[in-house]
Design a protein around this motif. Structure first.
Motif, PDB file in Angstrom:
ATOM      1  N   UNK A  44       0.826  -1.212   0.000  1.00  0.00           N
ATOM      2  CA  UNK A  44       0.000   0.000   0.000  1.00  0.00           C
ATOM      3  C   UNK A  44       0.859   1.262   0.000  1.00  0.00           C
ATOM      4  N   UNK A  45       1.928   1.258   0.773  1.00  0.00           N
ATOM      5  CA  UNK A  45       2.779   2.448   0.900  1.00  0.00           C
ATOM      6  C   UNK A  45       3.692   2.657  -0.296  1.00  0.00           C
ATOM      7  N   UNK A  46       4.103   1.549  -0.929  1.00  0.00           N
ATOM      8  CA  UNK A  46       5.101   1.653  -2.000  1.00  0.00           C
ATOM      9  C   UNK A  46       4.502   1.691  -3.399  1.00  0.00           C
ATOM     10  N   UNK A  47       3.258   1.214  -3.530  1.00  0.00           N
ATOM     11  CA  UNK A  47       2.662   1.119  -4.855  1.00  0.00           C
ATOM     12  C   UNK A  47       3.050  -0.161  -5.591  1.00  0.00           C
ATOM     13  N   UNK A  49       3.091  -4.410  -5.970  1.00  0.00           N
ATOM     14  CA  UNK A  49       2.082  -5.433  -5.731  1.00  0.00           C
ATOM     15  C   UNK A  49       2.467  -6.297  -4.537  1.00  0.00           C
ATOM     16  N   UNK A  50       1.461  -6.878  -3.895  1.00  0.00           N
ATOM     17  CA  UNK A  50       1.728  -7.795  -2.783  1.00  0.00           C
ATOM     18  C   UNK A  50       2.529  -8.997  -3.271  1.00  0.00           C
ATOM     19  N   UNK A  80      13.379  -2.516  -4.622  1.00  0.00           N
ATOM     20  CA  UNK A  80      12.318  -1.623  -4.121  1.00  0.00           C
ATOM     21  C   UNK A  80      11.377  -2.375  -3.197  1.00  0.00           C
ATOM     22  N   UNK A  81      11.102  -3.638  -3.524  1.00  0.00           N
ATOM     23  CA  UNK A  81      10.222  -4.450  -2.681  1.00  0.00           C
ATOM     24  C   UNK A  81      10.868  -4.733  -1.325  1.00  0.00           C
ATOM     25  N   UNK A  82      12.163  -5.031  -1.320  1.00  0.00           N
ATOM     26  CA  UNK A  82      12.891  -5.248  -0.072  1.00  0.00           C
ATOM     27  C   UNK A  82      12.902  -3.964   0.758  1.00  0.00           C
ATOM     28  N   UNK A  83      13.199  -2.852   0.121  1.00  0.00           N
ATOM     29  CA  UNK A  83      13.251  -1.565   0.817  1.00  0.00           C
ATOM     30  C   UNK A  83      11.887  -1.195   1.385  1.00  0.00           C
ATOM     31  N   UNK A  84      10.822  -1.476   0.640  1.00  0.00           N
ATOM     32  CA  UNK A  84       9.463  -1.170   1.120  1.00  0.00           C
ATOM     33  C   UNK A  84       9.166  -1.924   2.410  1.00  0.00           C
TER      34      UNK A  84
END
Length: 197
Positions: A44-47, A49-50, A80-84
């Protein structure tokens, strides 16, 4: 019971009871716990996908945390997914006492003084039994599920930290849930957290 002031992180082997233990601690201490919820919040915060964020625990590109907080070039979707997830864990910790399951939270929050870092493990036969009971696996399927899940978690942890997953030096407590059960592990963790200054 005294008010808990700590953030409790729980690293765990497959079938050792991380989710169950976290849920029990949360109920007793009346603080929130986060496991798969981190994926939803991070998405939700990063935009992103789950599915993309969920997939991070199944991949290892061999880079460290600093390389994606301070990337030298363009940042990949995987990074980006790891950072999110890392940013989500930091935000959750800033909100106050809670329990966070997995995702290298012990490392992400390593500079936060009020943390209690726990690692749960279990006997091989109990891990197999958990997979068979939960998914209806045959013994062979269960063995493959346990090996693959633990390998993915180890790979993710090493990617994030360059540390050895499950190494005693990274945790305040390391507990084998097989001999005493998950509820007893929860009680031990609660007692430790309440006594830790």
């Amino acid at each position: 019971m005294n008010t808990c002031k700590h953030i409790i992180t729980i690293g765990r082997e497959y079938g050792a009871g991380g989710h169950t233990v976290a849920k029990r601690i949360a109920a007793v201490l009346k603080i929130p716990y986060y496991d798969k919820e981190i994926i939803k919040i991070a998405a939700e915060k990063s935009g992103l996908t789950e599915e993309m964020i969920k997939g991070t625990e199944e991949h290892d590109t061999g880079r460290s945390l600093l390389s994606w907080i301070f990337p030298s070039g363009s940042i990949s979707a995987y990074d980006r997914a790891i950072l999110a997830q890392a940013q989500t864990i930091r935000r959750i910790a800033e909100e106050g006492p809670c329990i966070i399951v997995g995702r290298g939270a012990d490392y992400i929050l390593r500079d936060v003084p009020n943390t209690v870092n726990v690692f749960l493990y279990a006997h091989w036969k109990d891990k197999l039994q958990y997979a068979m009971d939960t998914y209806g696996d045959t013994p062979e399927q269960a063995a493959r599920r346990v090996r693959n899940t633990d390998a993915a978690r180890e790979s993710y942890y090493h990617y994030l930290t360059k540390r050895k997953w499950g190494d005693l030096k990274n945790y305040h407590l390391s507990l084998n849930s097989s001999p005493v059960g998950k509820e007893a592990c929860a009680e031990i963790i609660i007692q430790y957290a309440m006594k830790k200054g």
